[in-house]
Design an enzyme around this catalytic site. Sequence first.
Site, short mmCIF file in Angstrom:
data_model
loop_
_atom_site.label_atom_id
_atom_site.label_comp_id
_atom_site.label_asym_id
_atom_site.label_seq_id
_atom_site.Cartn_x
_atom_site.Cartn_y
_atom_site.Cartn_z
N HIS A 54 -18.66 -63.26 38.33
CA HIS A 54 -19.93 -62.56 38.52
C HIS A 54 -20.02 -61.29 37.69
CE1 HIS A 54 -23.52 -61.18 40.69
NE2 HIS A 54 -22.95 -59.99 40.68
N HIS A 105 -28.89 -63.80 43.91
CA HIS A 105 -28.12 -63.46 45.11
C HIS A 105 -27.98 -64.75 45.92
CE1 HIS A 105 -26.93 -59.85 47.72
NE2 HIS A 105 -26.34 -59.73 46.56
N ASN A 106 -27.47 -65.77 45.23
CA ASN A 106 -27.48 -67.12 45.78
C ASN A 106 -26.49 -67.31 46.92
OD1 ASN A 106 -29.27 -67.59 43.67
ND2 ASN A 106 -27.73 -68.50 42.34
N ASN A 512 -33.84 -63.77 31.95
CA ASN A 512 -33.44 -65.08 32.45
C ASN A 512 -32.37 -64.95 33.52
OD1 ASN A 512 -30.58 -65.57 31.20
ND2 ASN A 512 -31.83 -64.83 29.49
#
Length: 754
Positions: A54, A105-106, A512
């Site tokens: 991340h 923020h999956n 994106n």
Amino acid sequence: MIDTVEYAATTPDQPQPFAELGLREDEYQRVREILGRRPTDTELAMYSVMWSEHCSYKSSKVHLRYFGETTTEEMRTGMLAGIGENAGVVDIGDGWAVTFKVESHNHPSYVEPYQGAATGVGGIVRDIMAMGARPVAVMDQLRFGAADALDTRRVLDGVVRGIGGYGNSLGLPNIGGETVFDSCYDGNPLVNALCVGVLRQEDLHLAFASGAGNKIILFGACTGLDGIGGVSVLASDTFDAEGARKKLPSVQVGDPFMEKVLIECCLELYAGGLVIGIQDLGGAGLSCATSELASAGDVGMAIQLDTVPRRAKDMTPAEVFCSESQERMCAVVAPENVDAFLAVCRKWEVLATVIGEVTDGDRLRITWHGETVVDVPPRTVAHEGPVYQRPVSRPESQEALNADSSKGLPRPVSGDELRATLLALLGSPHLCSRAFITEQYDRYVRGNTVLAEHADAGVLRIDESTGRGIALSTDASGRYTRLDPYAGAQLALAEAYRNVAVTGATPVAVTNCLNFGSPEDPGVMWQFAQAVRGLADGCAALKIPVTGGNVSFYNQTGAVAILPTPVVGVLGVLDNVARRIHTSLGTEPGEILMLLGDTYDEFDGSVWAQVMAGHLGGLPPMVDLAREKLLAEVLSSASRDELVSAAHDLSEGGLAQAIVESALAGETGCRIALPEDADPFVMLFSESAGRVLVAVPRPEESRFRSMCEARGLPAMRIGVVDQGSDSIEVRGQFTVSLAELRMTFEAVLPRFFG
């Protein structure tokens, strides 16, 4: 006992839980080589989060470089800040600049949907704040599992309440987005939040530290245990059936009212010239903010970590340093401005503490009650982490997938069958009204929203005196991208570009958020690499730059990945929002309906194939970016000359869906006359790209036709708006009332989630 640098140097063989923290054996050994000793517990925690997927982009970095390679100097004109900053910034004229970015923020939003989504909004808003801007609006791209799946209700309810609760409390309008349901997102929802901010160009701030002796001030909320390992670890791991709920403590907790005050506090600090550099605290917390500020400025930093205000007892140095508690900022301030800085914070009742200072050299030194717990070169943490050239391989299943065309599926022929198809698509979770969701968001707070619900793009007024404004749209198609990642990314770009263009705005920049499965899967990396190249080449063809973005990997459960979902956001500029084009039919009497662009027999990857047959295969629609650019130019000219009274992009559901949405928005009927030599099914439901439905005032039809002909843009008259009618009639095929359409359109989501 605190693990200090001195103690670490004398205990080289002490076992350390590097694997549990997400570091590979070779990565851990590299840390030891950099330091010349084993890392302390705090250093190990810092490297583990900062070298996570991340934070470090270690699997994507080699591919993301292509964006820079394809961005020409011409494209950079007007770009004030780009990739590498907290958010992209572009010049929109008259001394104004706009900053915008979308982030994911999956994973946290699956574990704890409300807080995951809420803090996703909070995090992207702080990125915009850190550029020196006032946040003015948010958007969201949401992907949930099948609408009838048991867990979808839990996730959707929490996510929507989290987005609305945080954004509404901040007083930020939610001006658009997308919500998609697909079984591939069961257990792996996507929550991508976009924020846009406005600033005068001279107010731009960047994330770097400079000037030995300048002070480091931490301000905002207290630091707690929430978010320890949070987004940076969650977003670098896959879920298993049992593990998701165990990760709950790693999700951050947001306080939108603290953030609202923090926004005003930051703006006053900027206005007073009290900030040299600034960074928000998001993933990896203070370990990220300090290392990135120092690394970007090529300086060192000394931090007294024990001075950080804490809201939990007995926190370790590693916990304080890596906590992802929300609503915190870190600023670099000249010594002579510290008192004024702290006074502004007191005025807004924002806690602020001097925690350290900038130093000469290249060492980030962190002490805890006088003992050194971190002593590292900051570049090795923030910018020189591992970079992997992951194996890339086209999946063996791809050829069979592309050969499995939808052409063999049974198609509607009669008028009754076409009518039934329209209602089936309109009444599916894929194409039904999203009002059940969007009505939970405030779309018009602050009074500058010009277009939001029903529109292809959100439109905001920036300057009240001149009417200058912006348009924003976000789009993605996982189905198209699964069929062809290169073309799928370009189709997402083309649709977002077109959605901005139909408002009359000129597209100027792109952001994106690339959502994919595990980078350890060569097939996923092939999808990713192809999508990046497609998006970069597409932007080069359209001559608009990518200003920044985000990558989210590991969106999969076990070995099953989501559909590759590159989300593309496009920003456009309007010199006067008074000339924006909306989607509603019926504002002018007797409007002529015209279809711009060419229609082909293209149903592979379409909503029709999905809803009617559960089919995914073949090749996606062709994309013609030169045609998209031409369309945008025509629509901008038509807006300026008032030749078009309404416009709506054609995408999922084709012409039929666009007509229904525009008719319902304007609460007016219309009569459609399809070409006699055309297949009605293809004309109504094809998802060919590069098409727009426009309503032209009757007196302007000749001028508009002439303009399209002069520019080589196909323009076909397909009907008229009938303000005296309460139905849509497709001549020779079927008639359906607006009441039936509205009931079908609006009943779906309340039935599943109400």
